[in-house]
Scaffold this motif. Structure first.
Motif, PDB file in Angstrom:
ATOM      1  N   CYS A 134      -0.996   8.873   7.219  1.00 45.16           N
ATOM      2  CA  CYS A 134       0.348   8.340   7.496  1.00 45.16           C
ATOM      3  C   CYS A 134       0.265   7.305   8.612  1.00 45.16           C
ATOM      4  CB  CYS A 134       1.303   9.464   7.920  1.00 45.16           C
ATOM      5  SG  CYS A 134       1.482  10.807   6.744  1.00 45.16           S
ATOM      6  N   ALA A 135      -0.425   7.663   9.673  1.00 43.87           N
ATOM      7  CA  ALA A 135      -0.517   6.790  10.842  1.00 43.87           C
ATOM      8  C   ALA A 135      -1.328   5.535  10.567  1.00 43.87           C
ATOM      9  CB  ALA A 135      -1.120   7.551  12.020  1.00 43.87           C
ATOM     10  N   THR A 136      -2.319   5.621   9.699  1.00 48.48           N
ATOM     11  CA  THR A 136      -3.212   4.476   9.475  1.00 48.48           C
ATOM     12  C   THR A 136      -2.792   3.588   8.302  1.00 48.48           C
ATOM     13  OG1 THR A 136      -4.716   5.833   8.133  1.00 48.48           O
ATOM     14  CG2 THR A 136      -5.218   5.646  10.490  1.00 48.48           C
ATOM     15  N   LEU A 137      -1.749   3.948   7.579  1.00 50.04           N
ATOM     16  CA  LEU A 137      -1.359   3.199   6.382  1.00 50.04           C
ATOM     17  C   LEU A 137      -1.144   1.707   6.659  1.00 50.04           C
ATOM     18  CD1 LEU A 137      -0.614   3.306   3.342  1.00 50.04           C
ATOM     19  CD2 LEU A 137       1.740   3.749   4.056  1.00 50.04           C
ATOM     20  N   SER A 138      -0.340   1.366   7.636  1.00 49.64           N
ATOM     21  CA  SER A 138      -0.056  -0.043   7.912  1.00 49.64           C
ATOM     22  C   SER A 138      -1.296  -0.772   8.422  1.00 49.64           C
ATOM     23  CB  SER A 138       1.089  -0.174   8.926  1.00 49.64           C
ATOM     24  OG  SER A 138       0.773   0.479  10.137  1.00 49.64           O
ATOM     25  N   TRP A 139      -2.127  -0.072   9.178  1.00 48.32           N
ATOM     26  CA  TRP A 139      -3.350  -0.677   9.712  1.00 48.32           C
ATOM     27  C   TRP A 139      -4.327  -0.985   8.580  1.00 48.32           C
ATOM     28  CZ3 TRP A 139      -3.702  -1.624  14.985  1.00 48.32           C
ATOM     29  CH2 TRP A 139      -2.693  -1.043  15.771  1.00 48.32           C
TER      30      TRP A 139
ATOM     31  N   ALA B  36       6.785   4.532  12.277  1.00 46.83           N
ATOM     32  CA  ALA B  36       6.606   4.230  13.702  1.00 46.83           C
ATOM     33  C   ALA B  36       5.294   3.482  13.922  1.00 46.83           C
ATOM     34  CB  ALA B  36       6.637   5.510  14.530  1.00 46.83           C
ATOM     35  N   SER B  37       4.259   3.902  13.225  1.00 45.28           N
ATOM     36  CA  SER B  37       2.963   3.244  13.360  1.00 45.28           C
ATOM     37  C   SER B  37       3.032   1.795  12.888  1.00 45.28           C
ATOM     38  CB  SER B  37       1.893   4.016  12.570  1.00 45.28           C
ATOM     39  OG  SER B  37       0.625   3.447  12.777  1.00 45.28           O
ATOM     40  N   ALA B  38       3.737   1.549  11.799  1.00 45.81           N
ATOM     41  CA  ALA B  38       3.902   0.174  11.309  1.00 45.81           C
ATOM     42  C   ALA B  38       4.646  -0.677  12.337  1.00 45.81           C
ATOM     43  CB  ALA B  38       4.640   0.170   9.972  1.00 45.81           C
ATOM     44  N   SER B  39       5.670  -0.112  12.937  1.00 44.82           N
ATOM     45  CA  SER B  39       6.425  -0.812  13.965  1.00 44.82           C
ATOM     46  C   SER B  39       5.525  -1.157  15.152  1.00 44.82           C
ATOM     47  CB  SER B  39       7.599   0.068  14.423  1.00 44.82           C
ATOM     48  OG  SER B  39       8.262  -0.492  15.527  1.00 44.82           O
ATOM     49  N   MET B  40       4.762  -0.174  15.605  1.00 49.29           N
ATOM     50  CA  MET B  40       3.858  -0.383  16.741  1.00 49.29           C
ATOM     51  C   MET B  40       2.768  -1.394  16.406  1.00 49.29           C
ATOM     52  SD  MET B  40       3.320   3.511  18.026  1.00 49.29           S
ATOM     53  CE  MET B  40       4.711   4.597  18.307  1.00 49.29           C
ATOM     54  N   MET B  41       2.216  -1.282  15.200  1.00 47.23           N
ATOM     55  CA  MET B  41       1.134  -2.181  14.799  1.00 47.23           C
ATOM     56  C   MET B  41       1.605  -3.618  14.751  1.00 47.23           C
ATOM     57  SD  MET B  41      -0.324  -4.054  12.077  1.00 47.23           S
ATOM     58  CE  MET B  41       0.431  -3.439  10.610  1.00 47.23           C
ATOM     59  N   THR B  42       2.762  -3.865  14.134  1.00 44.77           N
ATOM     60  CA  THR B  42       3.229  -5.255  14.035  1.00 44.77           C
ATOM     61  C   THR B  42       3.508  -5.840  15.412  1.00 44.77           C
ATOM     62  OG1 THR B  42       5.497  -4.490  13.615  1.00 44.77           O
ATOM     63  CG2 THR B  42       4.150  -5.054  11.684  1.00 44.77           C
ATOM     64  N   GLN B  43       3.981  -5.013  16.327  1.00 52.24           N
ATOM     65  CA  GLN B  43       4.186  -5.478  17.703  1.00 52.24           C
ATOM     66  C   GLN B  43       2.864  -5.823  18.369  1.00 52.24           C
ATOM     67  OE1 GLN B  43       6.429  -2.457  19.923  1.00 52.24           O
ATOM     68  NE2 GLN B  43       7.759  -4.115  20.582  1.00 52.24           N
ATOM     69  N   ALA B  44       1.884  -4.952  18.194  1.00 46.40           N
ATOM     70  CA  ALA B  44       0.609  -5.085  18.888  1.00 46.40           C
ATOM     71  C   ALA B  44      -0.219  -6.282  18.422  1.00 46.40           C
ATOM     72  CB  ALA B  44      -0.208  -3.807  18.731  1.00 46.40           C
ATOM     73  N   VAL B  45      -0.115  -6.640  17.139  1.00 44.94           N
ATOM     74  CA  VAL B  45      -1.009  -7.689  16.618  1.00 44.94           C
ATOM     75  C   VAL B  45      -0.436  -9.095  16.725  1.00 44.94           C
ATOM     76  CG1 VAL B  45      -2.197  -6.068  15.085  1.00 44.94           C
ATOM     77  CG2 VAL B  45      -0.294  -7.450  14.197  1.00 44.94           C
ATOM     78  N   LYS B  46       0.853  -9.216  16.941  1.00 40.02           N
ATOM     79  CA  LYS B  46       1.435 -10.555  17.064  1.00 40.02           C
ATOM     80  C   LYS B  46       0.774 -11.302  18.216  1.00 40.02           C
ATOM     81  CE  LYS B  46       6.110 -10.185  15.246  1.00 40.02           C
ATOM     82  NZ  LYS B  46       7.521 -10.319  15.607  1.00 40.02           N
TER      83      LYS B  46
ATOM     84  N   MET C 277       0.853  -1.193   0.000  1.00 40.33           N
ATOM     85  CA  MET C 277       0.000   0.000   0.000  1.00 40.33           C
ATOM     86  C   MET C 277       0.883   1.235   0.000  1.00 40.33           C
ATOM     87  SD  MET C 277      -3.336  -0.629   2.395  1.00 40.33           S
ATOM     88  CE  MET C 277      -4.195   0.792   1.753  1.00 40.33           C
ATOM     89  N   ASN C 278       0.316   2.321  -0.509  1.00 39.67           N
ATOM     90  CA  ASN C 278       1.037   3.584  -0.444  1.00 39.67           C
ATOM     91  C   ASN C 278       0.071   4.721  -0.198  1.00 39.67           C
ATOM     92  OD1 ASN C 278       0.172   4.827  -2.982  1.00 39.67           O
ATOM     93  ND2 ASN C 278       1.307   3.170  -3.938  1.00 39.67           N
ATOM     94  N   ASN C 279       0.630   5.813   0.229  1.00 38.41           N
ATOM     95  CA  ASN C 279      -0.116   7.039   0.452  1.00 38.41           C
ATOM     96  C   ASN C 279       0.411   8.039  -0.564  1.00 38.41           C
ATOM     97  OD1 ASN C 279      -1.215   9.423   1.312  1.00 38.41           O
ATOM     98  ND2 ASN C 279      -0.489   9.280   3.419  1.00 38.41           N
ATOM     99  N   PRO C 280      -0.289   8.184  -1.683  1.00 40.46           N
ATOM    100  CA  PRO C 280       0.212   9.060  -2.737  1.00 40.46           C
ATOM    101  C   PRO C 280       0.304  10.532  -2.316  1.00 40.46           C
ATOM    102  CG  PRO C 280      -2.001   8.297  -3.258  1.00 40.46           C
ATOM    103  CD  PRO C 280      -1.567   7.564  -2.022  1.00 40.46           C
ATOM    104  N   THR C 281      -0.416  10.919  -1.284  1.00 41.41           N
ATOM    105  CA  THR C 281      -0.399  12.300  -0.824  1.00 41.41           C
ATOM    106  C   THR C 281       0.992  12.716  -0.361  1.00 41.41           C
ATOM    107  OG1 THR C 281      -2.672  12.025  -0.076  1.00 41.41           O
ATOM    108  CG2 THR C 281      -1.508  13.939   0.740  1.00 41.41           C
ATOM    109  N   CYS C 282       1.665  11.784   0.357  1.00 39.33           N
ATOM    110  CA  CYS C 282       2.976  12.172   0.899  1.00 39.33           C
ATOM    111  C   CYS C 282       4.097  11.216   0.505  1.00 39.33           C
ATOM    112  CB  CYS C 282       2.908  12.291   2.415  1.00 39.33           C
ATOM    113  SG  CYS C 282       2.546  10.754   3.244  1.00 39.33           S
ATOM    114  N   GLY C 283       3.774  10.141  -0.201  1.00 40.80           N
ATOM    115  CA  GLY C 283       4.809   9.240  -0.683  1.00 40.80           C
ATOM    116  C   GLY C 283       5.149   8.070   0.225  1.00 40.80           C
ATOM    117  N   ASP C 284       4.438   7.905   1.335  1.00 43.27           N
ATOM    118  CA  ASP C 284       4.682   6.747   2.200  1.00 43.27           C
ATOM    119  C   ASP C 284       4.307   5.472   1.454  1.00 43.27           C
ATOM    120  OD1 ASP C 284       5.260   8.515   4.288  1.00 43.27           O
ATOM    121  OD2 ASP C 284       3.257   8.367   5.166  1.00 43.27           O
TER     122      ASP C 284
END
Length: 147
Positions: free
Chosen positions: A129-134, A71-81, A36-43
């Motif tokens: 940005c924060a919700t991209l990984s989610w 950072a959100s992706a890092s936190m998300m992967t930790q939280a869902v394991k 996935m990407n966020n075309p608005t800012c390039g994430d």
């Protein structure tokens, strides 16, 4: 703790996850891969997950982007394991509500470091940005379910 001290603490947590991301890398044996990407800012992110017996056994990501998205992706992967897929989706919806500035009831969840992202709700341009990984996780599970 004053608001300024709390804000500073949250910034430190976000920067720690950005500079020292947890679960960054690729899975050799993942069950699902979502780009996935966020075309608005390039994430951009590629999320990989391994699901065993209805639970998330492992989650990793690779990508590029701002400190908030990584950072959100890092936190998300930790939280869902270790969570059941349904619980991970519930957590994602809770996170989405938090990003929209809604009052949330954590219920059974311990948000831990994820709470550091709650200030993002004050900056609408950064919510994506924060919700991209989610959103990538939700998309992956939906695609897997549709198969």
């Amino acid at each position: 703790m004053s608001f300024n001290n709390l804000d500073q603490l949250y910034r430190q947590v976000i920067m720690d996850h950005y500079k020292n991301p947890r679960n960054r890398g690729e899975l050799a044996d993942g069950d699902l891969t979502v780009d996935m990407n966020n075309p608005t800012c390039g994430d951009s992110i590629q999320l990989q997950m391994k699901v065993e017996d209805g639970k998330i056994a492992d989650a990793k990501f690779i990508g590029e982007g701002c400190s908030i998205s990584m950072a959100s992706a890092s936190m998300m992967t930790q939280a869902v394991k270790g969570l059941e897929v349904e619980k991970a989706i519930e957590l994602s919806k809770l996170f989405s509500d938090m990003m929209q500035g809604k009052e949330i009831d954590e219920g059974d969840f311990d948000l831990g470091d994820i709470e550091a992202l709650q200030g993002v709700s004050k900056f609408p341009a950064r919510i994506k940005c924060a919700t991209l990984s989610w959103k990538a996780m939700e998309k992956g599970f939906k695609e897997q379910q549709d198969k």
